[in-house]
Design a protein around this motif. Structure first.
Motif, PDB file in Angstrom:
ATOM      1  N   GLU A  10       2.561   2.760  -4.615  1.00  0.00           N
ATOM      2  CA  GLU A  10       2.197   3.743  -5.635  1.00  0.00           C
ATOM      3  C   GLU A  10       2.574   5.162  -5.239  1.00  0.00           C
ATOM      4  OE1 GLU A  10      -1.737   5.141  -8.224  1.00  0.00           O
ATOM      5  OE2 GLU A  10      -1.709   3.222  -7.177  1.00  0.00           O
ATOM      6  N   ASP A  11       2.351   5.523  -3.976  1.00  0.00           N
ATOM      7  CA  ASP A  11       2.612   6.895  -3.543  1.00  0.00           C
ATOM      8  C   ASP A  11       4.079   7.154  -3.206  1.00  0.00           C
ATOM      9  OD1 ASP A  11      -0.030   7.456  -3.834  1.00  0.00           O
ATOM     10  OD2 ASP A  11      -0.506   7.571  -1.709  1.00  0.00           O
ATOM     11  N   PHE A  12       4.805   6.122  -2.775  1.00  0.00           N
ATOM     12  CA  PHE A  12       6.157   6.351  -2.277  1.00  0.00           C
ATOM     13  C   PHE A  12       7.238   5.500  -2.946  1.00  0.00           C
ATOM     14  CE2 PHE A  12       3.268   7.498   1.221  1.00  0.00           C
ATOM     15  CZ  PHE A  12       3.621   8.828   1.365  1.00  0.00           C
TER      16      PHE A  12
ATOM     17  N   GLN B 137       2.958  12.133   5.078  1.00  0.00           N
ATOM     18  CA  GLN B 137       1.585  12.008   4.598  1.00  0.00           C
ATOM     19  C   GLN B 137       0.647  12.278   5.768  1.00  0.00           C
ATOM     20  OE1 GLN B 137      -0.032   8.034   3.769  1.00  0.00           O
ATOM     21  NE2 GLN B 137       1.845   7.110   4.599  1.00  0.00           N
TER      22      GLN B 137
ATOM     23  N   TYR C  34      -3.062   8.114   4.850  1.00  0.00           N
ATOM     24  CA  TYR C  34      -3.896   8.249   3.662  1.00  0.00           C
ATOM     25  C   TYR C  34      -3.494   7.296   2.541  1.00  0.00           C
ATOM     26  CZ  TYR C  34      -6.631  10.627   0.031  1.00  0.00           C
ATOM     27  OH  TYR C  34      -7.522  10.925  -0.974  1.00  0.00           O
ATOM     28  N   ALA C  35      -2.207   6.944   2.442  1.00  0.00           N
ATOM     29  CA  ALA C  35      -1.755   6.072   1.345  1.00  0.00           C
ATOM     30  C   ALA C  35      -2.326   4.671   1.440  1.00  0.00           C
ATOM     31  CB  ALA C  35      -0.225   6.003   1.316  1.00  0.00           C
TER      32      ALA C  35
ATOM     33  N   ARG D 151      -5.180   3.888   1.371  1.00  0.00           N
ATOM     34  CA  ARG D 151      -6.316   3.801   0.442  1.00  0.00           C
ATOM     35  C   ARG D 151      -5.959   2.966  -0.784  1.00  0.00           C
ATOM     36  NH1 ARG D 151      -3.440   8.174  -0.858  1.00  0.00           N
ATOM     37  NH2 ARG D 151      -3.381   8.962  -2.994  1.00  0.00           N
ATOM     38  N   ARG D 152      -4.669   2.735  -1.021  1.00  0.00           N
ATOM     39  CA  ARG D 152      -4.220   1.965  -2.173  1.00  0.00           C
ATOM     40  C   ARG D 152      -4.400   0.467  -1.982  1.00  0.00           C
ATOM     41  NH1 ARG D 152      -3.916   5.956  -5.923  1.00  0.00           N
ATOM     42  NH2 ARG D 152      -2.383   7.546  -5.376  1.00  0.00           N
TER      43      ARG D 152
ATOM     44  N   TYR E 289       0.810  -1.212   0.000  1.00  0.00           N
ATOM     45  CA  TYR E 289       0.000   0.000   0.000  1.00  0.00           C
ATOM     46  C   TYR E 289       0.850   1.270   0.000  1.00  0.00           C
ATOM     47  CZ  TYR E 289       0.588  -1.659   4.817  1.00  0.00           C
ATOM     48  OH  TYR E 289       1.089  -2.208   5.969  1.00  0.00           O
ATOM     49  N   TRP E 290       2.175   1.163   0.210  1.00  0.00           N
ATOM     50  CA  TRP E 290       3.048   2.335   0.065  1.00  0.00           C
ATOM     51  C   TRP E 290       3.587   2.472  -1.366  1.00  0.00           C
ATOM     52  CZ3 TRP E 290       1.165   3.991   4.073  1.00  0.00           C
ATOM     53  CH2 TRP E 290       1.437   3.610   5.391  1.00  0.00           C
TER      54      TRP E 290
ATOM     55  N   GLN F 292       6.465   3.757   7.488  1.00  0.00           N
ATOM     56  CA  GLN F 292       6.275   4.958   8.283  1.00  0.00           C
ATOM     57  C   GLN F 292       7.208   4.944   9.490  1.00  0.00           C
ATOM     58  OE1 GLN F 292       2.133   4.633   9.140  1.00  0.00           O
ATOM     59  NE2 GLN F 292       2.391   3.145  10.750  1.00  0.00           N
TER      60      GLN F 292
END
Length: 297
Positions: A104-106, A165, A248-249, A251-252, A101-102, A148
């Motif tokens: 795509e964003d990171f 985030q 919030y990430a 959400r992936r 879940y990290w 995190q």
């Protein structure tokens, strides 16, 4: 012949001493896990775990098999990495462990920054759970672990923040809060809260941070519910008719029924970090860390 995935299940059982926890970690069922362990014992010619209806214990034979299986898995993964690297004519390999879940964003943006300056190098991303990521780092199967900020990790591991985030309120899609662009902490008062079970997920710090945030706004967590893992969060929300606080990430995680609504004033509440061993000798690691300093936000 013992399959590699059976070795992974054996290792998980040896580390958790729980068929339920090991099955969840390996994304299988307890019955399948029991059958695979029995096949391993048959192949090796001896009983490896002490078992009662409610307890699993390690035997001396189990410890020998555990250490051997770990060496075999590490050697296999190292061989795969080296073959892949040589096949692509790459000039170096860096391995990154990251909860999916990290990614795509990171994680993927980090890799893009690095390969933009090091196009001849290969990056291998390993999807993992939090506890598995730290174990991969310590065992040498990963050079970097993306997660995190936490205050509890092995003393030989260095933590380098690179981004932030915000927290979001996680509710079911039919909850009135799901229709909002943002919510305030006051909107969460009187709700039942859902946290992740800290034992199998390694999220004690995040749970404590969430509870402290609620308390700082005069909201008591009360008697919370606990989701077994991040992928079952929506199920627990439905059972408890509650709300959860999550970065919030998350959400992936590709579930349609939970809604992630940003919380006002929490845009940079969660620090995202790169974890690595202080004695890591991979020459690409300093260059990867340097590329991370240009990560936006």
């Amino acid at each position: 012949m013992i399959r590699l995935n059976y070795m992974d299940e054996f290792i998980a059982l040896a580390e958790t001493l729980s068929f339920t926890a090991a099955a969840q970690r390996c994304f299988t069922t307890s019955s399948s896990l029991r059958r695979h362990i029995a096949e391993i014992e048959e192949d090796l010619g001896g009983r490896l775990f002490g078992r009662t209806p409610h307890h699993v214990s390690i035997t001396p034979a189990d410890e020998v098999a555990y250490q051997s299986f770990k060496r075999i898995r590490n050697a296999y993964e190292q061989t795969c990495s080296e073959v892949a690297m040589l096949s692509h004519g790459a000039h170096g390999l860096i391995k990154i462990a990251s909860p999916y879940y990290w990614t795509e964003d990171f994680t993927e943006p980090l890799v893009a920054l690095f390969t933009g300056t090091e196009p001849s190098c290969t990056v291998q991303i390993m999807s993992c759970q939090i506890l598995d990521g730290e174990e991969a780092l310590i065992s040498g199967r990963a050079d970097v672990f993306v997660d995190q900020k936490t205050d509890h990790h092995d003393p030989d591991i260095i933590c380098k923040p690179f981004s932030t985030q915000g927290f979001s309120a996680v509710v079911l899609a039919d909850d009135p809060l799901a229709q909002r662009e943002r919510v305030a902490f006051e909107d969460l008062a009187g709700r039942r809260f859902v946290f992740l079970d800290p034992k199998p997920n390694g999220v004690e710090d995040m749970n404590r941070q969430c509870a402290d945030l609620l308390a700082s706004h005069g909201i008591e967590a009360g008697s919370p519910c606990f989701a077994q893992q991040i992928d079952t969060l929506g199920i627990t929300l439905r059972e408890c008719k509650g709300v959860s606080l999550m970065p919030y990430a998350i959400r992936r995680m590709d579930r349609s029924y939970p809604a992630f609504v940003p919380i006002e004033g929490q845009q940079d509440a969660v620090k995202m970090c790169l974890y690595y061993l202080a004695d890591n000798s991979n020459p690409l690691l300093p260059r990867f860390l340097d590329a991370a300093t240009t990560f936006p936000g």
